[in-house]
Design an enzyme around this catalytic site. Structure first.
Site, PDB file in Angstrom:
ATOM      1  N   ASP A 110      72.646  27.783 -36.807  1.00  0.00           N
ATOM      2  CA  ASP A 110      73.790  27.068 -37.376  1.00  0.00           C
ATOM      3  C   ASP A 110      75.023  27.265 -36.489  1.00  0.00           C
ATOM      4  O   ASP A 110      75.110  28.234 -35.733  1.00  0.00           O
ATOM      5  CB  ASP A 110      74.112  27.605 -38.773  1.00  0.00           C
ATOM      6  CG  ASP A 110      72.963  27.382 -39.751  1.00  0.00           C
ATOM      7  OD1 ASP A 110      72.153  26.472 -39.507  1.00  0.00           O
ATOM      8  OD2 ASP A 110      72.896  28.128 -40.741  1.00  0.00           O
TER       9      ASP A 110
HETATM   10  N1  URA Z   1      69.032  30.915 -41.127  1.00  0.00           N
HETATM   11  C1  URA Z   1      70.247  30.409 -41.393  1.00  0.00           C
HETATM   12  O1  URA Z   1      70.661  30.312 -42.544  1.00  0.00           O
HETATM   13  N2  URA Z   1      71.011  30.018 -40.362  1.00  0.00           N
HETATM   14  C2  URA Z   1      70.625  30.141 -39.063  1.00  0.00           C
HETATM   15  O2  URA Z   1      71.381  29.781 -38.153  1.00  0.00           O
HETATM   16  C3  URA Z   1      69.349  30.674 -38.811  1.00  0.00           C
HETATM   17  C4  URA Z   1      68.572  31.051 -39.866  1.00  0.00           C
END
Ligand code: URA
Length: 245
Positions: A110
């Site tokens: 993310d």
């Molecule tokens: N899980 C999440 O919530 N975000 C990420 O970036 C990776 C795994």
């Protein structure tokens, strides 16, 4: 010419390895006597050479690599995509000497997640690493809003059910370990990569992720010396570790 290796045109080989250098550029470099193969200056760029030949461009050795594997310590605010939709992309952070055509981030973090992102031009390895069937572990360091609970370990080991836009989703068993030093910190090992999975898992348990960092892909750890936004090339001997379970 070397007996082994893969044979291809000199201009194709050089332009595949150097970002922003076209075949026409290689032709010009040859005309300027800047290209040598096995100690011989090359006047033409359309000759066949081997990937194992000793090639020098403007005095610098070019060692052919079929693929490149880059470890990045992704900072927050940067997106894991190849196209710029207004935000900076991880590809923009790759230093020039590691760039080449066809690079992409293998898997996504993310925008507000930090840590280990693999950037490569090897579609096959990426597929093996990300395929739901391969179950390559990804390890995350997590800081929570509220203290973690002992119960998380068993709940996550059983395979949680989390809510999503497409209704309920069943997760594969995951390994939760609470930190001995902080009741807000823990690590989580996932064997799959559902959308926002770590955040949704803790959200389902009534907690909230306030900081997330990926520390390992398979058996390969993010280099601790790598500052946020920095990259290093993963050496050949370490590439297979990306796939170890
Ligand atoms: N899980 C999440 O919530 N975000 C990420 O970036 C990776 C795994």
């Amino acid at each position: 010419m070397a007996k082994n290796g893969v044979f291809m045109r000199l201009d194709k080989l050089v332009s595949s390895q150097l970002y922003g250098v076209s075949r026409a550029d290689v032709k010009k470099l040859c005309l300027k006597k800047k290209v040598s193969v096995n100690g011989k200056l090359m006047a033409r760029s359309d000759v066949k050479v081997s990937t194992e030949d000793e090639i020098y461009i403007d005095g610098e050795r070019l060692v052919y690599k079929e693929h490149i594997y880059i470890m990045m310590n992704k900072p927050q605010g940067v997106v894991c995509s190849t196209k710029d939709g207004g935000s900076r992309t991880v590809l923009e952070l790759v230093p020039e000497k590691l760039r080449r055509e066809g690079l992409f981030p293998a898997g996504r973090l993310d925008k507000d997640t930090e840590g280990f992102v693999l950037i490569t031009d090897d579609g096959e390895l990426s597929h093996r690493m990300l395929s739901p069937k391969s179950h390559v572990p990804k390890t995350y360091f997590v800081r929570l809003e509220k203290p973690w609970q002992e119960s998380y370990k068993d709940i996550m080991a059983e395979g949680m059910i989390i809510e999503g836009d497409n209704g309920k989703e069943k997760c594969l068993p995951a390994e939760f370990t609470g930190s001995e030093d902080s009741e807000f910190e823990c690590t989580l090992v996932l064997h799959e990569g559902k959308f926002h999975q770590v955040k949704r898992m803790f959200g389902t348990l009534g907690n909230k992720v306030i900081f997330l960092k990926r520390t390992h892909i398979g058996g390969l750890a993010l280099d601790e010396k790598l500052a946020l936004g920095e990259c290093l090339e993963i050496m050949h001997k370490d590439v297979e570790k990306l796939l170890t379970c």
